[in-house]
Design an enzyme around this catalytic site. Structure first.
Site, short mmCIF file in Angstrom:
data_model
loop_
_atom_site.label_atom_id
_atom_site.label_comp_id
_atom_site.label_asym_id
_atom_site.label_seq_id
_atom_site.Cartn_x
_atom_site.Cartn_y
_atom_site.Cartn_z
N PRO A 9 0.80 -1.23 0.00
CG PRO A 9 -0.12 -1.11 2.13
CD PRO A 9 0.53 -2.07 1.18
CG ASN A 10 -0.20 4.32 1.36
OD1 ASN A 10 -1.19 4.84 0.84
ND2 ASN A 10 -0.25 3.78 2.57
NE ARG A 17 4.00 6.52 1.64
CZ ARG A 17 4.34 5.30 1.99
NH1 ARG A 17 4.88 4.47 1.13
NH2 ARG A 17 4.13 4.89 3.22
CE1 TYR A 22 9.14 4.97 2.85
CE2 TYR A 22 7.47 6.70 2.96
CZ TYR A 22 8.03 5.54 3.45
OH TYR A 22 7.49 4.94 4.56
CG ASN A 72 8.40 -2.07 0.02
OD1 ASN A 72 7.97 -2.23 1.18
ND2 ASN A 72 8.92 -0.92 -0.39
CD GLU A 96 10.80 -7.78 5.39
OE1 GLU A 96 11.14 -8.88 5.90
OE2 GLU A 96 10.44 -6.80 6.06
CG HIS A 98 11.36 -2.50 4.19
ND1 HIS A 98 9.99 -2.45 4.15
CD2 HIS A 98 11.69 -3.67 4.77
CE1 HIS A 98 9.51 -3.54 4.71
NE2 HIS A 98 10.52 -4.31 5.09
NE ARG A 105 10.61 5.79 8.30
CZ ARG A 105 9.56 5.61 7.49
NH1 ARG A 105 9.57 4.61 6.62
NH2 ARG A 105 8.55 6.44 7.53
C1 DQA Z 1 8.43 0.89 3.64
C2 DQA Z 1 8.57 1.06 5.16
C3 DQA Z 1 7.25 0.86 5.87
O1 DQA Z 1 7.39 1.04 7.26
C4 DQA Z 1 6.23 1.85 5.36
O2 DQA Z 1 4.97 1.61 5.96
C5 DQA Z 1 6.13 1.90 3.89
C6 DQA Z 1 7.34 1.79 3.08
C7 DQA Z 1 9.73 1.23 2.88
O3 DQA Z 1 9.84 0.84 1.73
O4 DQA Z 1 10.61 1.90 3.43
O5 DQA Z 1 5.05 2.13 3.32
O6 DQA Z 1 8.13 -0.47 3.37
#
Ligand code: DQA
Length: 148
Positions: A9-10, A17, A22, A72, A96, A98, A105
């Site tokens: 998501p997002n 964003r 990011y 991700n 996995e 990120h 964080r």
């Molecule tokens: C994320 C890290 C997550 O904590 C966050 O909710 C995201 C992006 C990252 O790619 O750094 O949406 O997965």
């Protein structure tokens, strides 16, 4: 060899964003660099994004033709037993990834429910996390092929 790349998501909002966290690259930019790397490595990739937990579970369940997954899970990293169980249920190695270093964080991001069922985790390299993730997935899949 086919690799499935899943975005949670997002991540469709990358570029606008929280660019301080990011960066300014869009998901489309990242996907283009993944496609270039896939060509270079001689592998096929499919890239998906979903804002829905069940949609991600469905993608993982249907992934049997893929040699590895790069995922991700975004915010679901920290909450989704369903995605964790889906990864555990299929016999496909998962990397996995990120963009941000989740351990630097907020505390609620320090715990990943996905890591215990992932082959490994790459966190904190920005868009490069995707590139490293694809390279790792191909190398794991090649090693698995060699032993089967
Ligand atoms: C994320 C890290 C997550 O904590 C966050 O909710 C995201 C992006 C990252 O790619 O750094 O949406 O997965």
């Amino acid at each position: 060899m086919k690799i499935l790349i899943i975005n949670g998501p997002n991540l469709n909002l990358l570029g606008t964003r929280e660019s301080d966290v990011y960066g300014t690259k869009t998901l489309e930019d990242i996907n283009e660099s993944l496609k270039r790397l896939a060509l270079e490595l001689g592998v096929e990739i499919d890239i998906r994004q979903s804002n829905h937990e069940g949609g991600i579970v469905d993608l993982i369940q249907k992934a049997k033709d893929y040699a590895a997954l790069v995922i991700n899970p975004a915010a679901y990293t920290h909450t989704s037993i369903a995605i964790r169980d889906a990864i555990a249920a299929v016999d496909i190695p998962a990397v996995e990834i990120h963009l941000s270093n989740i351990y630097k964080r907020e505390e609620f991001r320090h715990k990943s429910l996905i890591s215990p069922v992932a082959y490994g985790q790459i966190s904190g390299f920005g868009p490069e996390s995707y590139i490293l993730g694809l390279r790792a997935a191909v190398s794991i899949a090649n090693a698995k092929k060699g032993t089967s």
